[in-house]
Design a protein around this motif. Structure first.
Motif, mmCIF file in Angstrom:
data_model
loop_
_atom_site.group_PDB
_atom_site.id
_atom_site.type_symbol
_atom_site.label_atom_id
_atom_site.label_comp_id
_atom_site.label_asym_id
_atom_site.label_seq_id
_atom_site.Cartn_x
_atom_site.Cartn_y
_atom_site.Cartn_z
ATOM 1 N N GLY A 16 -26.434 19.989 -33.871
ATOM 2 C CA GLY A 16 -28.721 19.228 -34.793
ATOM 3 C C GLY A 16 -29.132 19.022 -33.423
ATOM 4 N N GLY A 17 -30.199 18.378 -33.568
ATOM 5 C CA GLY A 17 -30.535 17.855 -33.006
ATOM 6 C C GLY A 17 -30.771 16.298 -32.045
ATOM 7 N N ARG A 18 -31.999 16.145 -31.928
ATOM 8 C CA ARG A 18 -31.715 14.977 -31.168
ATOM 9 C C ARG A 18 -30.730 13.551 -31.910
ATOM 10 N NH1 ARG A 18 -34.630 9.578 -31.484
ATOM 11 N NH2 ARG A 18 -34.542 9.246 -29.160
ATOM 12 N N ASN A 19 -31.387 13.202 -33.150
ATOM 13 C CA ASN A 19 -30.526 12.358 -33.633
ATOM 14 C C ASN A 19 -29.174 12.643 -34.657
ATOM 15 O OD1 ASN A 19 -32.822 9.796 -33.173
ATOM 16 N ND2 ASN A 19 -33.599 10.877 -35.168
ATOM 17 N N SER A 20 -28.986 13.550 -34.539
ATOM 18 C CA SER A 20 -26.807 13.742 -35.119
ATOM 19 C C SER A 20 -26.540 13.058 -33.788
ATOM 20 C CB SER A 20 -27.025 15.483 -34.766
ATOM 21 O OG SER A 20 -27.816 16.290 -34.932
ATOM 22 N N ILE A 21 -25.055 13.482 -34.432
ATOM 23 C CA ILE A 21 -23.849 12.678 -33.970
ATOM 24 C C ILE A 21 -22.680 13.979 -32.999
ATOM 25 C CG2 ILE A 21 -21.958 10.957 -34.053
ATOM 26 C CD1 ILE A 21 -23.826 9.285 -36.618
ATOM 27 N N GLY A 22 -22.611 12.473 -32.639
ATOM 28 C CA GLY A 22 -21.823 13.937 -30.948
ATOM 29 C C GLY A 22 -20.422 13.145 -31.044
ATOM 30 N N GLN A 23 -19.384 14.584 -30.509
ATOM 31 C CA GLN A 23 -18.479 13.782 -29.640
ATOM 32 C C GLN A 23 -18.327 13.669 -28.320
ATOM 33 O OE1 GLN A 23 -15.611 11.473 -31.835
ATOM 34 N NE2 GLN A 23 -14.991 11.374 -29.952
ATOM 35 N N LEU A 24 -17.305 12.535 -27.887
ATOM 36 C CA LEU A 24 -17.070 12.707 -26.112
ATOM 37 C C LEU A 24 -16.160 12.880 -26.168
ATOM 38 C CD1 LEU A 24 -18.218 12.798 -23.017
ATOM 39 C CD2 LEU A 24 -18.204 10.444 -23.848
ATOM 40 N N THR A 26 -12.978 12.724 -22.899
ATOM 41 C CA THR A 26 -13.117 12.856 -21.558
ATOM 42 C C THR A 26 -11.858 12.488 -20.974
ATOM 43 O OG1 THR A 26 -13.386 10.457 -21.019
ATOM 44 C CG2 THR A 26 -15.482 11.557 -21.204
ATOM 45 N N GLY A 27 -11.196 11.997 -19.714
ATOM 46 C CA GLY A 27 -10.065 12.070 -19.351
ATOM 47 C C GLY A 27 -9.086 10.605 -20.753
ATOM 48 N N THR A 28 -9.953 9.670 -20.344
ATOM 49 C CA THR A 28 -9.783 8.555 -21.393
ATOM 50 C C THR A 28 -10.386 8.078 -22.530
ATOM 51 O OG1 THR A 28 -10.199 6.627 -19.471
ATOM 52 C CG2 THR A 28 -7.807 7.787 -19.966
ATOM 53 N N ILE A 29 -11.690 8.837 -22.416
ATOM 54 C CA ILE A 29 -12.754 8.560 -23.374
ATOM 55 C C ILE A 29 -12.901 9.432 -24.194
ATOM 56 C CG2 ILE A 29 -15.337 7.954 -23.874
ATOM 57 C CD1 ILE A 29 -15.513 6.855 -21.042
ATOM 58 N N HIS A 30 -12.838 8.991 -25.740
ATOM 59 C CA HIS A 30 -13.062 9.363 -26.833
ATOM 60 C C HIS A 30 -13.436 8.721 -27.400
ATOM 61 C CE1 HIS A 30 -9.254 11.810 -25.320
ATOM 62 N NE2 HIS A 30 -8.950 10.495 -25.700
ATOM 63 N N SER A 31 -15.233 9.456 -27.824
ATOM 64 C CA SER A 31 -16.229 8.164 -28.496
ATOM 65 C C SER A 31 -17.514 9.187 -28.989
ATOM 66 C CB SER A 31 -16.712 7.451 -27.414
ATOM 67 O OG SER A 31 -17.673 6.574 -28.343
ATOM 68 N N ALA A 32 -17.530 8.768 -30.367
ATOM 69 C CA ALA A 32 -18.780 9.572 -31.269
ATOM 70 C C ALA A 32 -19.975 8.872 -29.650
ATOM 71 C CB ALA A 32 -19.084 8.102 -31.660
ATOM 72 N N ILE A 33 -20.860 9.939 -30.169
ATOM 73 C CA ILE A 33 -22.053 9.637 -28.618
ATOM 74 C C ILE A 33 -23.277 9.513 -29.758
ATOM 75 C CG2 ILE A 33 -21.457 10.009 -26.879
ATOM 76 C CD1 ILE A 33 -22.220 12.256 -26.676
ATOM 77 N N SER A 34 -24.477 8.894 -29.512
ATOM 78 C CA SER A 34 -25.671 9.149 -30.090
ATOM 79 C C SER A 34 -27.113 8.543 -29.733
ATOM 80 C CB SER A 34 -25.473 8.739 -31.934
ATOM 81 O OG SER A 34 -25.657 7.749 -31.395
ATOM 82 N N VAL A 35 -27.729 8.693 -29.712
ATOM 83 C CA VAL A 35 -29.471 7.543 -29.541
ATOM 84 C C VAL A 35 -29.510 6.844 -29.957
ATOM 85 C CG1 VAL A 35 -32.176 7.983 -29.781
ATOM 86 C CG2 VAL A 35 -31.233 9.969 -29.362
ATOM 87 N N PRO A 36 -29.195 5.518 -29.431
ATOM 88 C CA PRO A 36 -28.823 4.121 -29.872
ATOM 89 C C PRO A 36 -30.026 3.740 -30.624
ATOM 90 C CG PRO A 36 -29.546 4.310 -27.395
ATOM 91 C CD PRO A 36 -29.387 5.497 -27.979
ATOM 92 N N SER A 37 -30.058 2.746 -31.684
ATOM 93 C CA SER A 37 -30.579 2.809 -32.606
ATOM 94 C C SER A 37 -31.964 1.760 -32.275
ATOM 95 C CB SER A 37 -30.027 1.610 -34.179
ATOM 96 O OG SER A 37 -28.949 0.429 -33.094
ATOM 97 N N GLY A 43 -27.369 5.072 -33.534
ATOM 98 C CA GLY A 43 -27.212 4.190 -32.839
ATOM 99 C C GLY A 43 -25.214 4.527 -33.415
ATOM 100 N N GLU A 44 -25.390 5.340 -33.476
ATOM 101 C CA GLU A 44 -23.397 5.584 -33.770
ATOM 102 C C GLU A 44 -22.369 5.987 -32.044
ATOM 103 O OE1 GLU A 44 -20.989 5.283 -36.070
ATOM 104 O OE2 GLU A 44 -23.148 5.031 -37.654
ATOM 105 N N GLY A 45 -21.418 4.703 -31.720
ATOM 106 C CA GLY A 45 -21.264 5.331 -30.620
ATOM 107 C C GLY A 45 -21.565 4.942 -29.865
ATOM 108 N N THR A 46 -21.800 5.768 -28.277
ATOM 109 C CA THR A 46 -21.874 4.961 -26.910
ATOM 110 C C THR A 46 -23.129 6.014 -26.560
ATOM 111 O OG1 THR A 46 -21.537 4.060 -25.291
ATOM 112 C CG2 THR A 46 -21.009 6.115 -25.572
ATOM 113 N N ASN A 47 -23.502 5.225 -25.886
ATOM 114 C CA ASN A 47 -24.732 6.320 -25.967
ATOM 115 C C ASN A 47 -24.942 6.604 -24.111
ATOM 116 O OD1 ASN A 47 -26.736 4.725 -24.192
ATOM 117 N ND2 ASN A 47 -26.686 3.492 -26.184
ATOM 118 N N PRO A 48 -25.826 7.993 -23.903
ATOM 119 C CA PRO A 48 -26.060 7.420 -22.009
ATOM 120 C C PRO A 48 -26.392 6.235 -21.063
ATOM 121 C CG PRO A 48 -26.925 9.485 -22.595
ATOM 122 C CD PRO A 48 -26.857 8.638 -24.074
ATOM 123 N N ASP A 49 -26.930 5.157 -22.054
ATOM 124 C CA ASP A 49 -27.434 4.382 -20.758
ATOM 125 C C ASP A 49 -26.435 3.563 -20.992
ATOM 126 O OD1 ASP A 49 -30.647 5.633 -21.411
ATOM 127 O OD2 ASP A 49 -29.904 5.724 -23.713
#
Length: 149
Positions: A16-24, A26-37, A43-49
């Motif tokens: 999807g686009g900007r406001n989709s929710i993804g899955q990140l 890494t070695g030990t991090i498994h998290s939903a990611i999205s743009v913060p609310s 606002g799901e999971g974490t974000n780059p900031d």
């Protein structure tokens, strides 16, 4: 001098686009990611900031812990609270600053020399951390240092 390289990897599944929710992953991090609310996202999971702030904060903390240990500084309590500021001007997002608020309690028998050394090491950790070095000249990183015994 021997060179050693450490490799890290991550995988993101995104649909999807900007406001989709993804899955990140890494070695030990498994998290939903999205743009913060707060930035008009889901606002799901974490974000780059948050992740940049977490990387800078953990790097500063671990670097300082290593410096204190190497200098035999006895610690009773060690806390770092970090704050990141993102500026949005005319729709352009800019990670402006990161401030680490350090609260350090030394051993009860700490003398003036150890207190001064701990302060100098806390300042050095901020400029020695590889994340701070990586974002230097792009994000203002500072440390607000509180040391007591």
């Amino acid at each position: 001098m021997a060179t050693q390289k450490h490799h890290f990897s991550s995988q993101i599944n995104w649909s999807g686009g900007r406001n989709s929710i993804g899955q990140l992953n890494t070695g030990t991090i498994h998290s939903a990611i999205s743009v913060p609310s707060s930035m008009s996202g889901p606002g799901e999971g974490t974000n780059p900031d948050e992740m940049l702030l977490g990387a800078a904060s953990t790097c500063y903390t671990i670097t300082l812990a290593a410096l204190l240990e190497r200098n035999s500084i006895v610690i009773r309590d060690f806390k770092v609270q970090s704050e990141g500021v993102v500026d949005v001007t005319d729709g352009i997002f800019n990670y402006e600053s990161i401030t680490h608020h350090l609260y350090l309690k030394l051993g009860e028998n700490a003398n003036a020399h150890e207190m001064d050394l701990a302060r100098r090491l806390a300042e050095k950790a901020e400029t020695s951390c590889m994340i701070s070095k990586a974002i230097k000249n792009n994000v203002l990183v500072s440390a607000d240092i509180h040391i007591e015994k």
